[in-house]
Scaffold this motif. Structure first.
Motif, short mmCIF file in Angstrom:
data_model
loop_
_atom_site.label_atom_id
_atom_site.label_comp_id
_atom_site.label_asym_id
_atom_site.label_seq_id
_atom_site.Cartn_x
_atom_site.Cartn_y
_atom_site.Cartn_z
N GLU A 101 -2.03 -2.87 7.06
CA GLU A 101 -1.82 -3.64 5.84
C GLU A 101 -0.34 -3.70 5.52
OE1 GLU A 101 -3.20 -3.79 1.15
OE2 GLU A 101 -4.03 -2.29 2.50
N PRO A 102 0.20 -4.88 5.22
CA PRO A 102 1.61 -4.99 4.84
C PRO A 102 1.91 -4.12 3.63
CG PRO A 102 0.69 -7.17 5.27
CD PRO A 102 -0.47 -6.19 5.27
N GLY A 103 2.97 -3.36 3.70
CA GLY A 103 3.36 -2.50 2.59
C GLY A 103 2.81 -1.10 2.70
N ALA A 104 1.72 -0.91 3.42
CA ALA A 104 1.17 0.43 3.62
C ALA A 104 1.82 1.05 4.86
CB ALA A 104 -0.34 0.36 3.81
N PRO A 105 2.20 2.32 4.80
CA PRO A 105 2.84 2.94 5.96
C PRO A 105 1.88 3.04 7.15
CG PRO A 105 2.30 4.59 4.31
CD PRO A 105 2.04 3.25 3.68
N ARG A 312 4.48 -1.03 -6.21
CA ARG A 312 4.62 -2.11 -5.23
C ARG A 312 4.66 -1.51 -3.84
NH1 ARG A 312 6.78 -7.18 -6.03
NH2 ARG A 312 7.56 -6.52 -8.05
N GLY A 313 3.91 -2.08 -2.93
CA GLY A 313 3.85 -1.56 -1.57
C GLY A 313 2.68 -0.61 -1.35
N ALA A 314 1.97 -0.26 -2.43
CA ALA A 314 0.79 0.60 -2.25
C ALA A 314 -0.38 -0.25 -1.80
CB ALA A 314 0.47 1.32 -3.56
N LEU A 315 -1.53 0.38 -1.56
CA LEU A 315 -2.71 -0.35 -1.15
C LEU A 315 -3.11 -1.34 -2.23
CD1 LEU A 315 -4.82 2.51 0.40
CD2 LEU A 315 -3.54 0.75 1.59
N ARG A 316 -3.62 -2.48 -1.83
CA ARG A 316 -3.99 -3.52 -2.77
C ARG A 316 -5.49 -3.73 -2.72
NH1 ARG A 316 0.08 -5.76 0.23
NH2 ARG A 316 -1.37 -7.14 1.28
#
Length: 334
Positions: A101-105, A312-316
């Motif tokens: 997922e974009p933003g998730a490490p 921002r950047g966490a799971l959505r």
């Protein structure tokens, strides 16, 4: 033991399924009808210190998978989720599912831990049943150490292929898990073994592999039933397993047996470490908070970026989709 026409004593074969004694020229067990995957006369079996006839590797890997699944059941029950219904994403991510997922490490250990995570009772049952059926033929042929190495490596390669596909070829949000990449690896292992031993049964096995990939992979995905099959993991596991089978079927080298046994132990320890890292990862806690919020209402963009909301950047949480179309991030069965 049976005597041949010239008076020589030929080696008998034990059935891996029921243990019955069969003649060396039998292709199927005289008692239960199971195929007898006997190595060619000129090539001794590639067994090391760990004999595969007791299915030691299958029992260890199956027990580890079952242990993880019991943990999933307990976690689902604690969140008031039905044991036979679909679970939320946090259940999968907590126990080691692969999340793209974009933003998730990106956590590389999930390429291995995802092999032991399943997305429901049916998913778990089908994979374990197929594994046992294939392992009864594969593990006695190559030995427990080589079988364990093949299972771990093909499972890892399968999810690496899946990650590469979803990042570079068809970018999308994906949460995927399951043992079937490694199970297809075991099928590929048998395929490569039989092919190099010039056993004509490799053709039937190859047809079965193509049938399962096409039917349960591309056809199910194209039917838009809401079930998604991870074809990349299946194909990656099958191809890597076939390469290992070709290698294993070569002349046995006794000096490598210690290396193989050490490699099998290292593989099992790596699986345990990956599962432990998944439990300590902050990703599943973020997913759990998002799942709880999405039960009430999926937050809009303004809510996600507002102070006090998920960073921002966490799971959505997935956005609502038209009826009949899979939501982004819908779990893929592997």
């Amino acid at each position: 033991m049976t005597a041949g026409p010239s008076g020589e004593r030929r080696r008998s074969l034990h059935c891996a399924r029921c243990g019955a004694l069969n003649g060396s020229d039998f292709s199927r067990c005289i008692r239960c009808g199971a195929p007898l995957l006997a190595p060619a006369v000129h090539a001794p079996p590639a067994r090391g210190l760990l004999d595969g006839r007791g299915l030691l590797a299958t029992k260890i890997l199956g027990a580890l998978t079952s242990f993880v699944f019991v943990g999933q059941l307990v976690a689902a029950h604690s969140r008031d989720l039905g044991l036979l219904s679909a679970w939320d994403r946090s259940n999968y991510v907590r126990f080691g599912a692969l999340l793209i997922e974009p933003g998730a490490p990106f956590e590389p250990f999930r390429l291995l831990s995802a092999v032991f995570v399943h997305m429901g009772v049916l998913h778990f049952g089908m994979n374990m049943m197929t594994l046992v059926m294939l392992a009864r033929a594969a593990e006695p042929a190559v030995g427990s150490a080589r079988f364990a190495i093949a299972y771990v490596l093909t499972g890892l390669v399968g999810f690496a292929a899946s990650a590469a596909w979803n990042v570079f070829v068809q970018p999308e949000v994906v949460c995927t898990a399951g043992a079937s990449g490694a199970v297809f690896g075991v099928m590929g292992l048998l395929l490569g073994w039989l092919l190099r031993r010039r056993d004509p049964r490799w053709k039937d096995l190859a047809l079965q592999a193509v049938f399962y990939i096409v039917l349960f992979g591309f056809v199910v995905n194209a039917s838009n039933t809401g079930i998604r099959i991870n074809n990349a993991a299946h194909i990656g596991g099958l191809v890597s397993g076939a390469l290992l089978g070709l290698s294993y079927a070569g002349p046995a080298r006794r000096r490598l047996e210690g290396v193989m046994n050490a490699g099998a132990l290292a593989g099992v320890l790596a699986c345990l470490a990956a599962l432990g890292l998944a439990q300590r990862s902050p990703l599943w806690r973020a997913a759990a908070s998002i799942d709880g919020l999405s039960r009430l209402e999926a937050p809009g963009r303004e809510e996600r970026d507002a102070p006090g909301g998920p960073p921002r950047g966490a799971l959505r949480a997935p956005r609502p989709q038209p009826a009949g179309s899979p939501a982004p991030g819908a779990p893929d069965d592997a």
